[in-house]
Each structure stands twice: as C-alpha cells, then as structure tokens.
Design a protein around this motif. Structure first.
Motif, mmCIF file in Angstrom:
data_model
loop_
_atom_site.group_PDB
_atom_site.id
_atom_site.type_symbol
_atom_site.label_atom_id
_atom_site.label_comp_id
_atom_site.label_asym_id
_atom_site.label_seq_id
_atom_site.Cartn_x
_atom_site.Cartn_y
_atom_site.Cartn_z
ATOM 1 N N ALA A 54 44.954 -31.122 -51.902
ATOM 2 C CA ALA A 54 43.538 -30.744 -51.926
ATOM 3 C C ALA A 54 42.653 -31.942 -51.582
ATOM 4 O O ALA A 54 41.645 -31.808 -50.887
ATOM 5 N N ILE A 55 43.053 -33.130 -52.053
ATOM 6 C CA ILE A 55 42.265 -34.342 -51.807
ATOM 7 C C ILE A 55 42.327 -34.742 -50.342
ATOM 8 O O ILE A 55 41.308 -35.088 -49.731
ATOM 9 N N THR A 56 43.525 -34.687 -49.757
ATOM 10 C CA THR A 56 43.715 -35.188 -48.395
ATOM 11 C C THR A 56 43.526 -34.121 -47.321
ATOM 12 O O THR A 56 43.345 -34.454 -46.152
ATOM 13 N N GLY A 57 43.589 -32.846 -47.736
ATOM 14 C CA GLY A 57 43.504 -31.777 -46.745
ATOM 15 C C GLY A 57 44.853 -31.435 -46.133
ATOM 16 O O GLY A 57 44.956 -30.537 -45.295
ATOM 17 N N ALA A 58 45.913 -32.167 -46.559
ATOM 18 C CA ALA A 58 47.261 -31.862 -46.076
ATOM 19 C C ALA A 58 47.786 -30.624 -46.778
ATOM 20 O O ALA A 58 47.312 -30.242 -47.843
ATOM 21 N N THR A 59 48.766 -29.975 -46.184
ATOM 22 C CA THR A 59 49.395 -28.840 -46.861
ATOM 23 C C THR A 59 50.317 -29.381 -47.948
ATOM 24 O O THR A 59 50.827 -30.497 -47.859
ATOM 25 N N GLU A 60 50.517 -28.591 -48.984
ATOM 26 C CA GLU A 60 51.381 -29.023 -50.082
ATOM 27 C C GLU A 60 52.791 -29.307 -49.585
ATOM 28 O O GLU A 60 53.450 -30.236 -50.012
ATOM 29 N N HIS A 61 53.279 -28.498 -48.617
ATOM 30 C CA HIS A 61 54.624 -28.700 -48.089
ATOM 31 C C HIS A 61 54.736 -30.066 -47.429
ATOM 32 O O HIS A 61 55.721 -30.785 -47.599
#
Length: 262
Positions: free
Chosen positions: A241-248
């Motif tokens: 959520a912080i970085t905008g990356a997907t959890e995967h």
C-alpha cells in the motif's frame, strides 16, 4: 435497544490541500478515537507532513470537513488546534537550546506570580509531569542543548502534554533514537493509550507501528491508499500500500532476498 457508539475524537472527511498548482492532499479521510493509536504511513512526498500541518492548524485545509467529537470545526491556526486539545511534537522538536528544561516545557505558557515568573511552581510541575510518564533528564535546570536525543524528546513530549491534550500527533518520534530509547518511547505511547489519549503516530518504522498501533492509515501521492487493522494485516500488505507495488511482487522480492542470504 441499539447501541450507538460515540463519534471519533478527530474525523477528517474529503480533506484537500493545494499549494499553487500542486495538489498535496486529495479527498483524505482519517479517524482517531480516544485511547487509540493510529499510525500514518506513506513514502516521501505522500502527504504525511501536510496532513500533520492541517491537523495542527499550521496549514488550513482548502476543502473537506474536520470534526472534533462529532462537531464540525475549523483549524485555521495552531491556537485553534491547541484550544481543542490537539498537541503536536514535530520531528525537529522545536526546542530552544539556550533555555533550560523548565523554560522549554512552559515556553509560551509561563506561570506568573507577583509580576514575575513563578519559577518554583513551573519547576514543580515539570518534575511531576516527567515523573508521571517516567521521562528522565539529568536535571530540569540544565540547558536542553546539553541533552541527548532521547532526553530532548522527553522535554518536547512534556511540553506537548502540559495542557493535558486529548490527541497527540507524533511526527517520526523514533527516527533519531537508538533501540533502547525507542523502546522506552513505545512504552510511553502505551501509557498515553491507557490514559485515553488519542495518538496519531507518523512513522516509517514498520516495527514500531506493529508494536503499538491499532490501525494504519496509508497515504500515497496525497490520497488514501488503505486503512488497516494492525492485528489482521501482514507486513507485505502494508508495504504494497505504501509503495504502490502489488502484494505478490513484495512477497516475491522478500523471498528472493532471503534466498540470497542463505
């Protein structure tokens, strides 16, 4: 009979803040309840500092609603926030190095007696306040310039708590502290929670957040990007959520890093 829960201590709805053409905050929502620790997280430039300034009355919101105990309020200047019971401890602590501990704690709120300052009463209250929170400095009459980082922070916290605030905003409180000092500070946050004080903790440190926060509000590019129950949320979910990356992708990178360490 239906039980109606009391309104939050502080509630922000669709708050916006612009600096010229720059949209620093867009439709931001946030809630903090009494005795609750809410962590505010986000990457650099996410809008955390701006939101702290809005809540503290330093930078008034351009749009949206701010409610205090369910009642709409305007935070146009720092005095407005302080009058409600909102205290802020900034990362730079904003201490006067040339003044002693007592002078800093009562800065701007000095007690007077017979035309002069009531130094005896201010010293007594400073000691009482610091003792009640197990905050330690060598002597309340030494200049704060001589104190360590943790001790200086104790002074800033004491000053913030002098007016018995209902909500305290802590901006990166452990950023300049060692492990032992950080642990003591986290214990202090627990004491504030037990007293029913609401705490908004701005932090980059996931370890600190997992240790003391009830909820995590994430900002990304000036917008809400998640509101998480700390006990039910993985570290990977928060990082994504912080970085905008997907959890995967976050999980994959962590797995690859662990393989390299083996």
């Amino acid at each position: 009979m239906t039980h109606v829960s009391p309104p939050p201590l502080l509630s922000l709805r669709a708050v916006c803040k612009n600096f010229g053409a720059l949209q620093a905050l867009t439709d931001v929502d946030l809630e903090v309840r009494p005795g609750q620790v809410v962590a505010l997280m986000g990457d650099n430039g996410a809008g955390k500092s701006t939101l702290v300034k809005v809540i503290s009355g330093v930078e008034p919101a351009d749009a949206g609603d701010i409610e205090w105990h369910g009642r709409k309020v305007t935070l146009a200047r720092p005095h407005d926030a302080q009058r409600l019971g909102i205290a802020t401890v900034y990362q730079d602590l904003a201490l006067c190095d040339g003044l002693d501990v007592v002078g800093n704690v009562f800065l701007g709120r000095e007690l007077r007696r017979s035309g002069g300052l009531d130094e005896v009463e201010m010293e007594r209250r400073t000691r009482q306040l610091m003792d009640s929170l197990s905050l330690k400095v060598p002597d309340v009459r030494v200049p704060v310039a001589t104190l360590s980082g943790g001790q200086r922070q104790s002074v800033a916290i004491s000053r913030a708590l002098l007016g018995e605030p209902k909500l305290i905003v802590l901006d990166e409180p452990t950023a300049a502290l060692g492990i032992r000092q950080s642990n003591h500070f986290l214990d202090l946050i627990e004491q504030l929670r037990e007293r029913g004080v609401g705490v908004l903790l701005v932090s980059h440190n996931l370890g600190d957040v997992k240790a003391v926060a009830d909820w995590v509000a994430v900002l990304r590019l000036g917008r809400n990007n998640g509101y998480f129950d700390v006990n039910l949320t993985s570290q990977e979910q928060m990082i994504s959520a912080i970085t905008g990356a997907t959890e995967h992708a976050v999980t994959q990178r962590r797995a690859e890093a662990e393989e390299l360490e083996l």
